[in-house]
Design a protein around this motif. Structure first.
Motif, PDB file in Angstrom:
ATOM      1  N   SER A 118      -3.658  29.391   9.037  1.00  0.00           N
ATOM      2  CA  SER A 118      -3.894  30.859   9.652  1.00  0.00           C
ATOM      3  C   SER A 118      -2.407  31.208  10.159  1.00  0.00           C
ATOM      4  O   SER A 118      -2.607  32.330  10.928  1.00  0.00           O
ATOM      5  CB  SER A 118      -4.607  30.950  10.689  1.00  0.00           C
ATOM      6  OG  SER A 118      -4.233  30.154  11.849  1.00  0.00           O
ATOM      7  N   GLY A 119      -1.386  30.450  10.062  1.00  0.00           N
ATOM      8  CA  GLY A 119      -0.188  30.926  10.419  1.00  0.00           C
ATOM      9  C   GLY A 119       0.266  30.344  12.087  1.00  0.00           C
ATOM     10  O   GLY A 119       1.382  30.818  12.457  1.00  0.00           O
ATOM     11  N   HIS A 120      -0.764  29.651  12.572  1.00  0.00           N
ATOM     12  CA  HIS A 120      -0.590  29.223  13.906  1.00  0.00           C
ATOM     13  C   HIS A 120      -1.119  27.771  14.151  1.00  0.00           C
ATOM     14  O   HIS A 120      -2.116  27.660  13.691  1.00  0.00           O
ATOM     15  CB  HIS A 120      -1.208  30.365  15.050  1.00  0.00           C
ATOM     16  CG  HIS A 120      -0.682  30.030  16.371  1.00  0.00           C
ATOM     17  ND1 HIS A 120      -1.376  29.151  17.218  1.00  0.00           N
ATOM     18  CD2 HIS A 120       0.221  30.540  17.018  1.00  0.00           C
ATOM     19  CE1 HIS A 120      -0.744  29.082  18.163  1.00  0.00           C
ATOM     20  NE2 HIS A 120       0.228  29.968  18.385  1.00  0.00           N
ATOM     21  N   PRO A 121      -0.257  26.893  14.899  1.00  0.00           N
ATOM     22  CA  PRO A 121      -0.676  25.544  14.827  1.00  0.00           C
ATOM     23  C   PRO A 121      -2.134  25.441  15.632  1.00  0.00           C
ATOM     24  O   PRO A 121      -2.875  24.396  15.455  1.00  0.00           O
ATOM     25  CB  PRO A 121       0.312  24.966  15.609  1.00  0.00           C
ATOM     26  CG  PRO A 121       1.159  26.183  16.414  1.00  0.00           C
ATOM     27  CD  PRO A 121       1.047  27.172  15.397  1.00  0.00           C
TER      28      PRO A 121
ATOM     29  N   LYS B 160       7.188  18.493   7.129  1.00  0.00           N
ATOM     30  CA  LYS B 160       7.149  19.640   6.634  1.00  0.00           C
ATOM     31  C   LYS B 160       7.286  20.952   7.602  1.00  0.00           C
ATOM     32  O   LYS B 160       7.889  21.967   7.222  1.00  0.00           O
ATOM     33  CB  LYS B 160       5.597  19.798   6.129  1.00  0.00           C
ATOM     34  CG  LYS B 160       5.463  21.228   5.193  1.00  0.00           C
ATOM     35  CD  LYS B 160       4.105  20.916   4.372  1.00  0.00           C
ATOM     36  CE  LYS B 160       4.002  22.191   3.685  1.00  0.00           C
ATOM     37  NZ  LYS B 160       2.562  22.211   3.164  1.00  0.00           N
ATOM     38  N   TRP B 161       6.793  20.513   8.838  1.00  0.00           N
ATOM     39  CA  TRP B 161       6.888  21.486   9.921  1.00  0.00           C
ATOM     40  C   TRP B 161       8.008  21.606  10.961  1.00  0.00           C
ATOM     41  O   TRP B 161       7.962  22.455  12.090  1.00  0.00           O
ATOM     42  CB  TRP B 161       5.538  21.726  10.418  1.00  0.00           C
ATOM     43  CG  TRP B 161       4.305  21.792   9.314  1.00  0.00           C
ATOM     44  CD1 TRP B 161       4.328  23.010   8.883  1.00  0.00           C
ATOM     45  CD2 TRP B 161       3.499  20.805   9.217  1.00  0.00           C
ATOM     46  NE1 TRP B 161       3.169  22.777   8.003  1.00  0.00           N
ATOM     47  CE2 TRP B 161       2.571  21.477   8.191  1.00  0.00           C
ATOM     48  CE3 TRP B 161       3.492  19.380   9.537  1.00  0.00           C
ATOM     49  CZ2 TRP B 161       1.628  20.532   7.468  1.00  0.00           C
ATOM     50  CZ3 TRP B 161       2.246  18.823   8.780  1.00  0.00           C
ATOM     51  CH2 TRP B 161       1.503  19.505   7.892  1.00  0.00           C
ATOM     52  N   GLU B 162       9.092  20.733  10.680  1.00  0.00           N
ATOM     53  CA  GLU B 162       9.988  20.354  11.762  1.00  0.00           C
ATOM     54  C   GLU B 162      11.072  21.453  11.788  1.00  0.00           C
ATOM     55  O   GLU B 162      11.658  21.739  12.790  1.00  0.00           O
ATOM     56  CB  GLU B 162      10.538  19.156  11.456  1.00  0.00           C
ATOM     57  CG  GLU B 162       9.890  17.900  12.175  1.00  0.00           C
ATOM     58  CD  GLU B 162      10.513  16.487  11.574  1.00  0.00           C
ATOM     59  OE1 GLU B 162      11.571  16.370  10.850  1.00  0.00           O
ATOM     60  OE2 GLU B 162       9.774  15.314  11.780  1.00  0.00           O
ATOM     61  N   LYS B 163      11.136  22.280  10.852  1.00  0.00           N
ATOM     62  CA  LYS B 163      12.077  23.276  10.857  1.00  0.00           C
ATOM     63  C   LYS B 163      11.767  24.710  11.515  1.00  0.00           C
ATOM     64  O   LYS B 163      12.090  25.788  11.789  1.00  0.00           O
ATOM     65  CB  LYS B 163      12.702  23.483   9.415  1.00  0.00           C
ATOM     66  CG  LYS B 163      13.163  22.577   9.076  1.00  0.00           C
ATOM     67  CD  LYS B 163      14.942  22.565   8.901  1.00  0.00           C
ATOM     68  CE  LYS B 163      15.548  21.407   9.032  1.00  0.00           C
ATOM     69  NZ  LYS B 163      15.227  20.390   8.226  1.00  0.00           N
ATOM     70  N   LEU B 164      10.323  24.619  11.767  1.00  0.00           N
ATOM     71  CA  LEU B 164       9.552  25.935  12.339  1.00  0.00           C
ATOM     72  C   LEU B 164      10.107  26.302  13.624  1.00  0.00           C
ATOM     73  O   LEU B 164      10.711  25.402  14.401  1.00  0.00           O
ATOM     74  CB  LEU B 164       8.241  25.633  12.294  1.00  0.00           C
ATOM     75  CG  LEU B 164       7.121  25.800  11.162  1.00  0.00           C
ATOM     76  CD1 LEU B 164       5.819  25.390  11.228  1.00  0.00           C
ATOM     77  CD2 LEU B 164       7.615  27.210  10.260  1.00  0.00           C
ATOM     78  N   ASP B 165      10.094  27.445  13.982  1.00  0.00           N
ATOM     79  CA  ASP B 165      10.284  27.810  15.311  1.00  0.00           C
ATOM     80  C   ASP B 165       9.407  27.080  16.254  1.00  0.00           C
ATOM     81  O   ASP B 165       8.292  26.635  15.964  1.00  0.00           O
ATOM     82  CB  ASP B 165      10.034  29.435  15.498  1.00  0.00           C
ATOM     83  CG  ASP B 165      10.413  29.720  17.080  1.00  0.00           C
ATOM     84  OD1 ASP B 165      11.617  29.849  17.396  1.00  0.00           O
ATOM     85  OD2 ASP B 165       9.226  29.956  17.971  1.00  0.00           O
ATOM     86  N   PHE B 166       9.912  26.637  17.676  1.00  0.00           N
ATOM     87  CA  PHE B 166       9.393  25.813  18.421  1.00  0.00           C
ATOM     88  C   PHE B 166       7.868  26.260  18.534  1.00  0.00           C
ATOM     89  O   PHE B 166       7.101  25.467  18.908  1.00  0.00           O
ATOM     90  CB  PHE B 166      10.101  25.835  19.686  1.00  0.00           C
ATOM     91  CG  PHE B 166      10.200  24.437  20.465  1.00  0.00           C
ATOM     92  CD1 PHE B 166      11.285  23.509  19.870  1.00  0.00           C
ATOM     93  CD2 PHE B 166       9.535  24.064  21.458  1.00  0.00           C
ATOM     94  CE1 PHE B 166      11.486  22.327  20.357  1.00  0.00           C
ATOM     95  CE2 PHE B 166       9.745  23.031  21.924  1.00  0.00           C
ATOM     96  CZ  PHE B 166      10.880  22.125  21.421  1.00  0.00           C
ATOM     97  N   SER B 167       7.541  27.553  18.960  1.00  0.00           N
ATOM     98  CA  SER B 167       6.345  27.921  19.145  1.00  0.00           C
ATOM     99  C   SER B 167       5.177  27.804  18.083  1.00  0.00           C
ATOM    100  O   SER B 167       4.312  27.905  18.157  1.00  0.00           O
ATOM    101  CB  SER B 167       6.256  29.483  19.389  1.00  0.00           C
ATOM    102  OG  SER B 167       6.735  30.320  18.323  1.00  0.00           O
TER     103      SER B 167
ATOM    104  N   GLY C 269      14.081  26.480  27.402  1.00  0.00           N
ATOM    105  CA  GLY C 269      14.757  27.152  26.186  1.00  0.00           C
ATOM    106  C   GLY C 269      16.301  27.100  25.954  1.00  0.00           C
ATOM    107  O   GLY C 269      16.777  26.309  26.764  1.00  0.00           O
ATOM    108  N   VAL C 270      16.661  27.569  24.852  1.00  0.00           N
ATOM    109  CA  VAL C 270      18.042  27.562  24.540  1.00  0.00           C
ATOM    110  C   VAL C 270      18.631  28.922  24.729  1.00  0.00           C
ATOM    111  O   VAL C 270      18.269  29.803  24.002  1.00  0.00           O
ATOM    112  CB  VAL C 270      18.424  27.113  23.171  1.00  0.00           C
ATOM    113  CG1 VAL C 270      19.794  27.146  22.692  1.00  0.00           C
ATOM    114  CG2 VAL C 270      17.689  25.654  23.053  1.00  0.00           C
TER     115      VAL C 270
END
Ligand code: IPM
Ligand code: MG
Length: 363
Positions: free
Chosen positions: A53-56, A80-87, A149-150
């Protein structure tokens, strides 16, 4: 105990689905043994949630968790999901569930089965009889503190920020859980902090001391986290209950798990809200996912904890432990706990063996 119970199943990613499948076998045995009606409903979380659904943590999954009497979770995460935005990372599902359900107390027992003493990397005399309970604060501290955050600084360089925050009520309620747990054990609590350097954990120490006034029958000691990490491998049997912050608890519970032979053996309970969430403390182990090599025992033992802490049935927890012990005593091992002269079995065979032993136990 209620006869009709709803349990949300969140297999998640990596080895999660494999180990949850085995835990379901245990639930089925318990269902018929105790004449229960278990409503088992499965939903995706973590990477699986993102794919679906596009959200964890899809809204429907969170809603299912809220409605359930208890939640059983496998594991989340993977390359597979390590590059996704943190959120959007799989781990956010776990953190979202913990905070949305108000599960502020995480109980992680590190108990060694006699049959596995040889699997520990430590000497027999150091670990034999080991039985520690790590009480980890789970919805506060640096995992949730703001600001975070950064940011980009005026010179164009970046700055990363996370903040350790604890309020007095947050510390007091987790300290109470630890003292209550200790009352049913050896009545010794070691509170782990870094009060010599971090003001936030100096407050942790003060509030723990204050709260302790209501628990005169329990002994309280304090230890700096660096010393605690060292003492855990030097002489782990000095500990009964360890209570500590979210991050220190994350680290120390992994360390404690290795004393028991394998991280694949440690269950956990997250409590404090209207219901509880139960999960193995190991991660998704993508390297062995789908190969039938994962150890399902931590998840199976988590089912025991579910009955103890969510359904107020300690007997079932003891049965599950007895069944696991019987299988280990007969010499069956998954690869992570394999040693010379034992018989290696896969994930599914291990689940069947425990289910078989559980069936034999007389109610
Ligand atoms: C754990 C895990 C999680 C944590 C991760 C997967 C977010 O390491 O449950 O110990 O850090 O709490
Ligand atoms: Mg961890």
């Amino acid at each position: 105990m209620k006869k009709e119970l709803s349990i949300a199943l969140f297999p998640g990613d990596g080895i999660g689905p494999e180990v949850v499948r085995e835990a379901v076998k245990i639930l089925k045995v318990l269902e018929s043994k105790l004449g229960l009606k278990l409503g088992l409903k499965e939903a995706p979380v973590g990477g699986a949630g993102y794919e679906a659904s596009g959200h964890p943590l899809p809204k429907e999954s969170l809603e299912l968790a809220r409605q359930a009497d208890a939640v059983l979770l496998g594991a989340v995460g993977g390359p597979k999901w390590e590059k996704l935005d943190f959120s959007l990372r799989p781990e956010r599902a776990l953190l979202g569930l913990r905070s949305s359900l108000g599960l502020y107390a995480n109980l992680r027992p590190a108990k060694i089965f006699d049959a596995l003493i040889e699997s520990s990397t430590l000497k027999r005399e150091v670990v034999e009889g080991l039985d520690i309970m790590v009480v980890r604060e789970l919805t506060g501290g640096i995992y949730f503190g703001e600001p975070r955050g950064v940011q980009v600084m005026p010179d164009g360089k970046r700055k990363g920020v996370n903040t350790e925050v604890y309020t007095e009520p947050e510390i007091e309620r987790i300290a109470r859980v630890a003292f209550e747990v200790a009352r049913k054990r050896n009545k010794q609590v070691v509170s782990v902090d870094k009060a010599n350097v971090l003001e936030c954990t100096e407050l942790w120490r003060q509030v723990t001391v204050q709260t302790h006034k209501d628990y005169g029958d329990v002994a309280l000691q304090h230890m700096y986290v660096d010393n605690a990490a060292m003492q855990l491998v030097r002489n782990p049997k000095q500990f009964d209950v360890i209570v500590t912050t979210n991050m220190f608890g994350d680290i120390l519970s992994d360390e404690a798990s290795m004393l028991t032979g394998s991280i694949g053996m440690l269950p956990s309970a997250s409590v404090g809200g209207n219901n509880g969430m139960y999960e193995p403390i190991h991660g998704s182990a993508p390297d062995i996912a789908g190969k039938g090599l994962a150890n399902p025992l931590a998840t199976i033992l988590s089912v025991g904890m579910m009955f103890k802490y969510s359904f107020a049935n300690e007997q079932v927890d003891a049965w599950v432990e007895t069944a696991v012990e019987a299988v280990l005593n007969k010499g069956y091992r998954t690869r992570d706990i394999m040693s010379k002269g034992k018989e290696e079995v896969g994930t599914s065979a291990m689940g069947d063996l425990v289910a078989g032993e559980l069936e034999k136990i007389k109610c």
